[in-house]
Design a protein around this motif. Structure first.
Motif, PDB file in Angstrom:
ATOM      1  N   ARG A   1       0.819  -1.218   0.000  1.00  0.00           N
ATOM      2  CA  ARG A   1       0.000   0.000   0.000  1.00  0.00           C
ATOM      3  C   ARG A   1       0.850   1.264   0.000  1.00  0.00           C
ATOM      4  NH1 ARG A   1      -0.594  -2.543   4.863  1.00  0.00           N
ATOM      5  NH2 ARG A   1       0.151  -1.472   6.733  1.00  0.00           N
ATOM      6  N   TRP A   2       2.050   1.197   0.576  1.00  0.00           N
ATOM      7  CA  TRP A   2       2.904   2.380   0.587  1.00  0.00           C
ATOM      8  C   TRP A   2       3.469   2.654  -0.797  1.00  0.00           C
ATOM      9  CZ3 TRP A   2       1.721   5.098   4.432  1.00  0.00           C
ATOM     10  CH2 TRP A   2       1.371   4.516   5.665  1.00  0.00           C
ATOM     11  N   ASP A   3       3.691   1.588  -1.590  1.00  0.00           N
ATOM     12  CA  ASP A   3       4.101   1.793  -2.972  1.00  0.00           C
ATOM     13  C   ASP A   3       2.991   2.486  -3.749  1.00  0.00           C
ATOM     14  OD1 ASP A   3       6.529   0.564  -2.499  1.00  0.00           O
ATOM     15  OD2 ASP A   3       5.724  -1.425  -2.952  1.00  0.00           O
ATOM     16  N   ARG A   4       1.770   2.053  -3.521  1.00  0.00           N
ATOM     17  CA  ARG A   4       0.642   2.656  -4.232  1.00  0.00           C
ATOM     18  C   ARG A   4       0.452   4.115  -3.806  1.00  0.00           C
ATOM     19  NH1 ARG A   4      -1.388  -2.522  -3.103  1.00  0.00           N
ATOM     20  NH2 ARG A   4      -2.556  -1.755  -1.296  1.00  0.00           N
ATOM     21  N   LEU A   5       0.612   4.372  -2.500  1.00  0.00           N
ATOM     22  CA  LEU A   5       0.458   5.743  -2.030  1.00  0.00           C
ATOM     23  C   LEU A   5       1.553   6.627  -2.611  1.00  0.00           C
ATOM     24  CD1 LEU A   5      -0.984   7.798  -0.259  1.00  0.00           C
ATOM     25  CD2 LEU A   5       0.482   7.115   1.629  1.00  0.00           C
TER      26      LEU A   5
ATOM     27  N   SER B   1       7.427   5.096   0.136  1.00  0.00           N
ATOM     28  CA  SER B   1       7.241   3.656   0.219  1.00  0.00           C
ATOM     29  C   SER B   1       8.127   3.025   1.287  1.00  0.00           C
ATOM     30  CB  SER B   1       7.547   3.029  -1.152  1.00  0.00           C
ATOM     31  OG  SER B   1       7.487   1.628  -1.077  1.00  0.00           O
ATOM     32  N   LEU B   2       9.387   3.498   1.382  1.00  0.00           N
ATOM     33  CA  LEU B   2      10.329   2.889   2.309  1.00  0.00           C
ATOM     34  C   LEU B   2      10.097   3.327   3.761  1.00  0.00           C
ATOM     35  CD1 LEU B   2      13.563   3.188   0.139  1.00  0.00           C
ATOM     36  CD2 LEU B   2      12.326   1.084   0.703  1.00  0.00           C
ATOM     37  N   THR B   3       9.602   4.522   3.968  1.00  0.00           N
ATOM     38  CA  THR B   3       9.432   5.016   5.344  1.00  0.00           C
ATOM     39  C   THR B   3       7.993   4.967   5.839  1.00  0.00           C
ATOM     40  OG1 THR B   3       9.131   7.295   4.598  1.00  0.00           O
ATOM     41  CG2 THR B   3      11.382   6.587   5.081  1.00  0.00           C
ATOM     42  N   GLY B   4       7.071   4.694   4.935  1.00  0.00           N
ATOM     43  CA  GLY B   4       5.661   4.719   5.330  1.00  0.00           C
ATOM     44  C   GLY B   4       5.355   3.784   6.479  1.00  0.00           C
ATOM     45  N   GLY B   5       5.847   2.541   6.365  1.00  0.00           N
ATOM     46  CA  GLY B   5       5.564   1.590   7.421  1.00  0.00           C
ATOM     47  C   GLY B   5       6.243   1.956   8.731  1.00  0.00           C
ATOM     48  N   VAL B   6       7.487   2.467   8.637  1.00  0.00           N
ATOM     49  CA  VAL B   6       8.220   2.828   9.842  1.00  0.00           C
ATOM     50  C   VAL B   6       7.533   3.981  10.566  1.00  0.00           C
ATOM     51  CG1 VAL B   6      10.431   3.613  10.749  1.00  0.00           C
ATOM     52  CG2 VAL B   6      10.366   2.053   8.797  1.00  0.00           C
TER      53      VAL B   6
ATOM     54  N   THR C   1       2.232  11.556   5.595  1.00  0.00           N
ATOM     55  CA  THR C   1       1.860  10.650   4.515  1.00  0.00           C
ATOM     56  C   THR C   1       1.396  11.392   3.267  1.00  0.00           C
ATOM     57  OG1 THR C   1       1.204   9.003   6.135  1.00  0.00           O
ATOM     58  CG2 THR C   1       0.373   8.709   3.898  1.00  0.00           C
ATOM     59  N   MET C   2       0.751  12.552   3.444  1.00  0.00           N
ATOM     60  CA  MET C   2       0.162  13.255   2.307  1.00  0.00           C
ATOM     61  C   MET C   2       0.774  14.642   2.082  1.00  0.00           C
ATOM     62  SD  MET C   2      -3.795  12.187   3.132  1.00  0.00           S
ATOM     63  CE  MET C   2      -4.453  12.985   1.670  1.00  0.00           C
ATOM     64  N   VAL C   3       0.738  15.496   3.095  1.00  0.00           N
ATOM     65  CA  VAL C   3       1.083  16.904   2.899  1.00  0.00           C
ATOM     66  C   VAL C   3       2.556  17.075   2.553  1.00  0.00           C
ATOM     67  CG1 VAL C   3       1.155  19.170   3.999  1.00  0.00           C
ATOM     68  CG2 VAL C   3      -0.792  17.667   4.395  1.00  0.00           C
ATOM     69  N   VAL C   4       3.457  16.522   3.400  1.00  0.00           N
ATOM     70  CA  VAL C   4       4.892  16.746   3.186  1.00  0.00           C
ATOM     71  C   VAL C   4       5.379  16.105   1.884  1.00  0.00           C
ATOM     72  CG1 VAL C   4       7.195  16.280   4.093  1.00  0.00           C
ATOM     73  CG2 VAL C   4       5.383  17.081   5.615  1.00  0.00           C
ATOM     74  N   PRO C   5       5.066  14.827   1.577  1.00  0.00           N
ATOM     75  CA  PRO C   5       5.555  14.280   0.299  1.00  0.00           C
ATOM     76  C   PRO C   5       4.939  14.971  -0.918  1.00  0.00           C
ATOM     77  CG  PRO C   5       4.205  12.680   1.461  1.00  0.00           C
ATOM     78  CD  PRO C   5       4.448  13.794   2.400  1.00  0.00           C
ATOM     79  N   ALA C   6       3.675  15.361  -0.817  1.00  0.00           N
ATOM     80  CA  ALA C   6       3.068  16.074  -1.942  1.00  0.00           C
ATOM     81  C   ALA C   6       3.738  17.425  -2.151  1.00  0.00           C
ATOM     82  CB  ALA C   6       1.573  16.244  -1.700  1.00  0.00           C
ATOM     83  N   PHE C   7       4.053  18.115  -1.070  1.00  0.00           N
ATOM     84  CA  PHE C   7       4.751  19.392  -1.180  1.00  0.00           C
ATOM     85  C   PHE C   7       6.125  19.198  -1.794  1.00  0.00           C
ATOM     86  CE2 PHE C   7       7.692  22.520   0.631  1.00  0.00           C
ATOM     87  CZ  PHE C   7       7.092  23.706   0.230  1.00  0.00           C
ATOM     88  N   ALA C   8       6.841  18.130  -1.374  1.00  0.00           N
ATOM     89  CA  ALA C   8       8.161  17.852  -1.940  1.00  0.00           C
ATOM     90  C   ALA C   8       8.063  17.575  -3.435  1.00  0.00           C
ATOM     91  CB  ALA C   8       8.795  16.667  -1.215  1.00  0.00           C
ATOM     92  N   ALA C   9       7.043  16.853  -3.844  1.00  0.00           N
ATOM     93  CA  ALA C   9       6.867  16.570  -5.268  1.00  0.00           C
ATOM     94  C   ALA C   9       6.524  17.827  -6.040  1.00  0.00           C
ATOM     95  CB  ALA C   9       5.774  15.515  -5.451  1.00  0.00           C
TER      96      ALA C   9
END
Length: 998
Positions: free
Chosen positions: A363-367, A926-931, A974-982
């Protein structure tokens, strides 16, 4: 993925060093934990020795407490409690004896600084409820409210109260210090429960995530050692470096367990990632430690710096919570860097920490793919709910009611219920107003001013009762009311009027006698004129000499007798009039004294319309008597006395006439001389009788004035008496409306001396008002009202001798007002320092101004949204105000912990996307989502465990920080920071230059 074995970084070398010496480091930490817990007293023991108050001693309310005890107590008390007893059927003799004995025993107890003296019967009566079912007395302790030392002292009083208590008698120790004591006891009882619940929740979450007993046991072992070490170090430093409190243990437990778990998960997750990549266990442990240690160090320093900023606060709870948490996190950091990697290496080499296979496309890959595909929509979807919740944050209204945060059946709450059932509301939680002057207040002028101040305070909305030296029971002393005094004067004037009316008949007789005297004097004057005419005729006619002489002899005899009677009557009249003058003068002087007292001795008569009208009436009567009645009486007396003197000369003359006539009869040769003598004497007779007539007219006029003045006196006295009686009746139901006057002689009354001791200092320079509000003493209304009361009292002193006096306040309301002001200023200070510290750590580790600013903004927005959600749940849905400590502590923890997860994510984004590519961002998610999810859920679980406590403060703080961490985990990170980085791409690393991924 592999890491070169020759990693020369500081953290790489440290990881290699610790793993190479695993047994020594593990054994050393275990020995250290045993040593600090054996050689150093337990944290609870150290907490019990601390004397840090909830509110700093520099706060106005605490300075006023000290000043009040120095003035009215013995100078050793810093907080006060009340011991209340109750029996539904009425207190018995045994109950009263128990109370007296308990007060005496407490006076000898080393834990007690002061006990209210119950040896005076009148005071015991005043402390007993009107229904005879309850009684209370006050006890002072040396510990400040909220300080652990005061908790011990309150407990000692309660233990003493239980000894020898009569069967069926309810006894409770209550008051502000007792309330805080009960809250502290509830927190202490909650620590063990919270710790157990936290460990159980962490174990359950670890089992769900890793499905490994070994991993779960490993993490629980590490956090157990960290908690034991942190408690020991904190206890040691609490003895020598900083202050601790009861809340230290509960907050420390939650933060250390959550933070240490996060650090362990960070390492074990990276170890699993490396093992999946085929890296040997020992090398994987070293590499994982080298890679993750930077994040752990940054995370620990953000938490430590943010929480240590609480040490700058003024409020004792913040000051005793922040530094211990900071030290505990540093201890947890040391264990995580030097003991956790060796344990992972040892267990990994034995195959006990092997990871489960990773799903091909989780699911983290999909996210991650969704974030880079639609970064704008994902950013908006995460930002919108945060903004909506943050909009509720301004509705946050902190509560300072420490009664509501604890169960309703605590002893202090039971005591409040007993007091409210038998005494005025808030009898155990009064507000105090101190008026400090530069001179002795024990005089009639200043007592009037103090009464005005008390009356002004009583008019403030929300005030139910005001006690002071002029109103020891809450109402003005009735004998000091001008309404009462006017009634007394009215009664006395009425009695004086009755006496004047009774003497009216004598006045009438005096007027009648004076009229008769005037008529007789007139007839006498006419007779004297006729005698003088006859004497002239004697000189002209010798023929009638013999007959005339006979008539003259007879007439002069009659005149002599009449003149004697006239002299006697006039003398009696003069005596009577002089007596009347003396008696009337007494009445006039009495009225003069009454008028002078009202005109010059009373400070408030001129302000009171009723008193002013009475004073004017008395003045009119007084002037009429002084200027008309008394002078008239004196004139009449003078006339009568003159008449008596004139009548004496007339008698002598008549005797001489008689002697001359007899001589004329004996010798003719003496006829001419006798006739001349007779003529001269008759001239004197005419003159004397004229004087008699004039004096008679004066007497008649004076007695007429006397009658008129007596009539006016009687009418005036009746009018004044009637008016004053009506004024007294009009003010009988409200003594204050009739003004106030207390003569200096009243200060010597033993009853006044007894009551004044509670309201006037021994030197008379400090007056105390005791104010009972009719709202919750812990509520916002009371805290706001105490400032209004102080301003009102100051205003009432203007224009008086006390205008420059110092007015201070203390009590629960004043303390809460200080807490509100100090906590808000503390929050601004702590927030500024914490944000700056976190920003500097992020900037140092990330080396990007844009990234550091964006991450800091995200944690601030997350905090605002969290508080908005807490407001929605607690204030709006549940209807329970949020405790005042929640906002500040939640801010520090959420900003610090949120920065941890930010740092973990952004460091991985930098590793995977140094050039700002969206693909690297997706890999990092994907790599840090679970952690991050595991760490966030576990840390949130450790916070939610605080909700198992019985104190609302812990429940609300656990809820707020817990949901905040979940928002951070599932929305911000999960959403705001990675979306901002992208969205921003390579600009995320400005001002550093983006580099291509190798």
């Amino acid at each position: 993925m592999s890491t070169p074995p020759g990693d020369s970084s500081v953290l790489g070398r440290l990881a290699g060093f610790t793993i190479a010496r695993a047994p020594w480091l593990i054994g050393g930490w275990l020995l250290f934990v045993v040593a600090v817990n054996v050689l150093v007293p337990q944290l609870e023991t150290v907490v019990g020795r601390d004397s840090t108050p909830f509110v700093p001693t520099t706060a106005p309310s605490l300075r006023a407490v000290k000043a009040m005890d120095d003035t009215f107590g013995n100078g050793r008390s810093r907080s006060f409690i009340a011991v209340v007893v109750e029996r539904d059927s009425g207190l018995t003799a045994a109950d009263r004896a128990y109370v007296t004995r308990l007060a005496a025993d407490l006076g000898r107890d080393s834990h007690v600084a002061w006990v209210q003296d119950l040896s005076e019967p009148q005071l015991r009566k005043a402390l007993t409820s009107r229904d005879g079912k309850a009684m209370y007395f006050q006890v002072g302790v040396s510990g400040y409210t909220g300080a652990p030392t005061s908790v011990k002292q309150v407990d000692a009083v309660r233990d003493e109260a239980e000894r020898g208590k009569p069967t069926g008698l309810d006894v409770a120790v209550t008051g502000s210090s007792a309330t805080i004591t009960d809250m502290v006891v509830q927190v202490e009882h909650s620590i063990i429960k919270i710790t157990i619940v936290t460990l159980v929740l962490i174990a359950i979450i670890l089992m769900v995530i890793y499905r490994s007993v070994v991993v779960t046991g490993f993490v629980l072992g590490v956090i157990g050692i960290a908690l034991a070490a942190a408690r020991g170090v904190t206890a040691f430093l609490g003895l020598h470096l900083f202050h601790v409190s009861t809340f230290t243990g509960s907050f420390l437990t939650g933060v250390v367990l959550g933070a240490t778990t996060d650090y362990a998960i960070f390492m074990i997750s990276r170890f699993h990632e490396l093992r999946r990549a085929g890296v040997p266990a020992r090398e994987a442990a070293r590499t994982a430690s080298a890679k993750v240690s930077a994040v752990i160090v940054g995370s620990a320093f953000t938490v430590a710096l943010a929480t240590v900023s609480l040490g700058l606060a003024h409020v004792g709870l913040f000051r005793t919570t922040g530094p211990p948490i900071a030290v505990s996190v540093v201890v947890a950091l040391g264990i995580s860097l030097t003991m956790t990697p060796p344990v992972i290496a040892l267990l990994g080499e034995r195959g006990l920490l092997e990871p489960r296979p990773r799903a091909a496309a989780g699911r983290w890959d999909r996210l991650g793919a969704l974030v880079i595909a639609r970064p704008g929509r994902v950013f908006a979807a995460g930002l919108l709910p945060l903004l909506v919740l943050a909009a509720l944050f301004p509705l946050f209204k902190p509560s300072y009611d420490e009664r509501r945060v604890q169960p309703g059946d605590t002893e202090s709450n039971d005591g409040y219920a007993l007091m409210d059932a038998h005494y005025p509301r808030n009898e155990a939680l009064p507000d105090f107003v101190l008026i400090t002057a530069d001179h002795d207040l024990r005089n009639e002028h200043d007592l009037v001013t103090l009464e005005q101040a008390a009356d002004a305070a009583a008019q403030v909305p929300g005030v139910g009762l005001v006690r002071g030296v002029t109103r020891p029971t809450g109402t003005t002393i009735s004998q000091a009311s001008l309404g009462h005094q006017a009634g007394v004067i009215g009664k006395r004037l009425a009695r004086a009027g009755d006496k004047v009316a009774a003497g009216r008949k004598d006045t009438d007789r005096l007027v009648t006698g004076a009229g008769q005297l005037s008529s007789g004097a007139t007839r006498l004057a006419d007779g004297a004129d006729a005698a003088a005419t006859g004497a002239g005729q004697l000189l002209d006619g010798a023929e009638d000499l013999h007959r005339g002489l006979e008539r003259l002899v007879v007439g002069t005899g009659q005149a002599g007798a009449g003149s004697a009677d006239l002299r006697s009557g006039a003398a009696a009249l003069a005596d009577g009039l002089e007596t009347a003058v003396s008696q009337t003068q007494v009445a006039v002087d009495g009225l003069g004294l009454a008028y002078d007292a009202l005109a010059t001795k009373s400070l408030t008569c001129g302000l009171d319309p009723a008193c002013r009208a009475a004073r004017a009436g008395i003045r009119q009567i007084y002037l009429a008597e002084r200027d008309q009645l008394v002078p008239g009486l004196r004139a009449a007396a003078a006339g009568a006395r003159q008449l008596a003197s004139g009548a004496g000369d007339l008698g002598t003359g008549l005797a001489r006439v008689r002697a001359g006539l007899e001589a004329a009869e004996r010798g003719a040769n003496r006829l001419t001389a006798g006739q001349r003598t007779m003529r001269t004497s008759l001239g004197q007779l005419a003159s004397g009788t004229g004087q008699v007539a004039a004096a008679g007219d004066l007497v008649e006029h004076g007695t007429g004035q006397l009658a008129d003045s007596v009539d006016r006196l009687g009418t005036g006295l009746d009018t004044a008496a009637s008016y004053l009686r009506r004024a007294a009746k009009a003010t009988s139901d409200d003594p204050d409306s009739g003004g106030f006057y207390l003569p200096p002689s009243a200060l010597d009354d033993p009853r006044f001396a007894l009551s004044s001791g509670a309201y006037l200092s021994r030197d008379g320079r400090v007056a105390r008002l005791i104010v009972l509000g009719d709202t919750n003493a812990f509520g916002h209304e009371a805290a706001a009202r105490i400032g209004t009361i102080a301003d009102t009292v100051r205003h009432s002193l203007r224009g008086t001798a006390l205008e420059h006096s110092i007015v201070t306040t203390t009590g629960m309301a004043a303390t809460n007002a200080d807490i509100a002001e100090l906590s808000q200023s503390d929050f601004r200070l702590v927030a500024g320092v914490a944000l700056l510290a976190v920003f500097l750590v992020l900037l140092f580790l990330i080396r990007s101004l844009v990234a550091a600013t964006a991450l800091l903004a995200s944690v601030v927005l997350s905090y605002a949204a969290t508080m908005g959600l807490s407001v929605l749940v607690w204030q709006i849905l549940i209807g329970t105000p949020i405790e005042w400590t929640v906002g500040c502590i939640a801010f520090v923890l959420l900003v610090a912990v949120g920065a941890d997860y930010n740092l973990l994510l952004i460091k991985r984004v930098h590793e995977e996307s140094p050039d700002g590519s969206r693909a690297g961002v997706a890999r990092a998610v994907s790599l840090t989502g679970g952690v991050i999810t595991a760490a966030g859920v576990i840390f949130a679980g450790s916070m939610f465990a605080m909700m198992s406590g019985s104190v609302t403060t812990l429940v609300q703080l656990g809820f707020t920080v817990g949901v905040g961490l979940l928002l951070d985990t599932f929305v911000v990170r999960t959403m705001v920071v990675p979306a901002f980085a992208a969205l921003v791409g390579p600009r995320l690393w400005w001002p550093a230059r983006a580099t291509s991924q190798p």
